[in-house]
Design an enzyme around this catalytic site. Structure first.
Site, PDB file in Angstrom:
ATOM      1  N   ARG A 242     -17.974 -39.844  66.680  1.00  0.00           N
ATOM      2  CA  ARG A 242     -16.485 -39.696  65.428  1.00  0.00           C
ATOM      3  C   ARG A 242     -17.206 -38.782  64.600  1.00  0.00           C
ATOM      4  O   ARG A 242     -18.402 -38.290  64.358  1.00  0.00           O
ATOM      5  CB  ARG A 242     -16.402 -41.000  64.547  1.00  0.00           C
ATOM      6  CG  ARG A 242     -15.471 -41.603  65.862  1.00  0.00           C
ATOM      7  CD  ARG A 242     -14.243 -40.299  65.610  1.00  0.00           C
ATOM      8  NE  ARG A 242     -12.846 -41.642  66.578  1.00  0.00           N
ATOM      9  CZ  ARG A 242     -12.639 -41.248  68.096  1.00  0.00           C
ATOM     10  NH1 ARG A 242     -13.208 -40.617  68.717  1.00  0.00           N
ATOM     11  NH2 ARG A 242     -11.733 -41.737  68.349  1.00  0.00           N
ATOM     12  N   GLU A 271     -10.869 -33.443  61.371  1.00  0.00           N
ATOM     13  CA  GLU A 271     -10.063 -32.670  62.114  1.00  0.00           C
ATOM     14  C   GLU A 271      -8.768 -32.458  62.444  1.00  0.00           C
ATOM     15  O   GLU A 271      -8.325 -33.370  61.655  1.00  0.00           O
ATOM     16  CB  GLU A 271     -10.736 -33.164  64.147  1.00  0.00           C
ATOM     17  CG  GLU A 271     -10.521 -34.167  64.214  1.00  0.00           C
ATOM     18  CD  GLU A 271     -10.982 -34.562  65.671  1.00  0.00           C
ATOM     19  OE1 GLU A 271     -12.442 -34.135  65.237  1.00  0.00           O
ATOM     20  OE2 GLU A 271     -10.521 -35.109  66.415  1.00  0.00           O
ATOM     21  N   HIS A 289     -12.341 -31.667  70.320  1.00  0.00           N
ATOM     22  CA  HIS A 289     -11.937 -32.976  70.794  1.00  0.00           C
ATOM     23  C   HIS A 289     -11.660 -33.092  72.486  1.00  0.00           C
ATOM     24  O   HIS A 289     -10.016 -33.856  72.165  1.00  0.00           O
ATOM     25  CB  HIS A 289     -11.089 -34.242  69.656  1.00  0.00           C
ATOM     26  CG  HIS A 289     -11.640 -35.186  69.779  1.00  0.00           C
ATOM     27  ND1 HIS A 289     -11.561 -35.977  68.277  1.00  0.00           N
ATOM     28  CD2 HIS A 289     -11.753 -36.055  70.714  1.00  0.00           C
ATOM     29  CE1 HIS A 289     -11.412 -37.009  68.512  1.00  0.00           C
ATOM     30  NE2 HIS A 289     -11.852 -37.842  69.831  1.00  0.00           N
TER      31      HIS A 289
HETATM   32  C1  DGY Z   1     -10.800 -42.148  72.040  1.00  0.00           C
HETATM   33  O1  DGY Z   1     -10.703 -42.578  73.032  1.00  0.00           O
HETATM   34  O2  DGY Z   1     -11.707 -42.641  71.349  1.00  0.00           O
HETATM   35  C2  DGY Z   1     -11.045 -40.489  71.799  1.00  0.00           C
HETATM   36  O3  DGY Z   1     -11.548 -40.341  71.426  1.00  0.00           O
HETATM   37  C3  DGY Z   1      -9.811 -40.232  70.973  1.00  0.00           C
HETATM   38  O4  DGY Z   1      -9.195 -41.153  70.564  1.00  0.00           O
END
Ligand code: DGY
Length: 323
Positions: A242, A271, A289
């Site tokens: 994250r 983001e 991402h």
């Molecule tokens: C997750 O599954 O946590 C991915 O980063 C998308 O949220």
């Protein structure tokens, strides 16, 4: 039988949307844009279940909103730091996530970032696309070797373990791991990993540092200026966890002054807005991402949500209950 009313906050792969409508009265977000706080409030007020994802901030303001009709937030994704769990609990709302099914693909993308950053793949691609490549030469875009180097993994859940397996068994890397709770001996044996007692012990030894811990307040700026200074000047920081785990201003400083060699980032603070200074760092690989972004995995995540919902509404404990 009346179908439970469900709001899905983003578009999902077609096959899973079709599976959802078989058992639920579903409202989809046809425009597929992030819902506003007011739209999320409406969803919580009017639906039996809301199916959010990482782009939805479900905080106390969204939930402290009269008596919510919603009884379950069935998150599409493994990370749930965008949901205020205490507030959900105080309203008696269950929360589920989608672990396991995305571990392999997220680990694959972690290796992608390691290789791209070390081998300067983004710089090379920009050069070719811009028509700036003048041809092969022995000193052109020299990167760093990945095979047989040392990888330091912070957070050794399912994704971290998949990364270790690939790095150790595929690339012959030495793998050091830091995890808050003790790691079972069989997990260490399977992944070829060696535990270390602290993050500060791991950082100076690693050629690559890869983050696989949860986001949220507890891990905010876990990688800060002081810890970046503990990394080798030749090392790379990889983040598929994250954005908030890294102090991005400190990272820009480290990349600009080359106190580390580079970074591979798939997640960012705030983001999709990215710090302009970070976009300017040639030695950073920046992806939007994409960790779990394969057709197979995104479908599997959706089916996992459907199963969690069915269990919940049919009176069974959902398999992926986090609160
Ligand atoms: C997750 O599954 O946590 C991915 O980063 C998308 O949220």
């Amino acid at each position: 039988m009346i179908k439970p009313k469900v709001v899905v906050t983003r578009r999902w792969p077609e096959a899973v949307e079709a599976a959802l409508v078989e058992d639920f009265d579903v409202t989809f977000n046809q425009q597929d844009r992030a819902l506003t706080s007011d739209e999320l409030k409406d969803a919580v007020r009017s639906a039996d279940a809301v199916l959010p994802t990482v782009t939805d901030r479900i905080d106390a303001r969204v939930l402290d909103n009269g008596k919510p009709r919603t009884r379950i937030l069935a998150n599409y994704g493994v990370g749930y730091s965008h949901i205020d769990i205490d507030s959900a609990k105080s309203h008696g709302i269950a929360v589920t996530n989608t672990p396991d099914v995305l571990s392999e693909c997220t680990a694959d993308l972690t290796l992608t970032l390691m290789l791209m950053a070390a081998r300067r793949a983004s710089e090379g691609e920009r050069e070719v696309r811009n028509g700036d490549w003048s041809g092969w030469r022995p000193t052109h875009l020299l990167g760093s070797k990945v095979s047989n180097k040392t990888l330091g993994i912070i957070g050794f859940g399912r994704i971290g373990q998949e990364v270790a397996k690939r790095a150790h068994h595929g690339f012959g890397m030495r793998v050091l791991v830091y995890n808050r709770s003790p790691i079972a001996a069989d997990v260490l044996a399977r992944t070829g990993a060696e535990p270390v007692a602290s993050i500060d012990e791991l950082l100076p030894q690693a050629d690559f540092v890869s983050l696989h811990c949860p986001g949220g307040a507890a891990n905010k700026h876990l990688i800060n200026c002081r810890r970046l200074d503990l990394m080798k000047q030749s090392a790379f920081l990889i983040n598929t966890a994250r954005g908030e785990v890294v102090d991005e201003r400190a990272l820009v400083h480290a990349l600009t002054f080359e106190t580390i060699a580079g970074a591979g980032l798939d997640v960012f603070n705030g983001e999709p807005d990215i710090l302009p200074e970070l976009r300017g760092c040639e030695n950073a690989v920046l992806l939007p991402h994409l960790g779990s972004a394969t057709r197979e995995t995104r479908e599997a995540m959706g089916y996992r949500v459907v199963q969690n919902l069915k269990d919940f509404f049919e009176g069974r404990p959902p398999r992926d209950l986090v609160a």
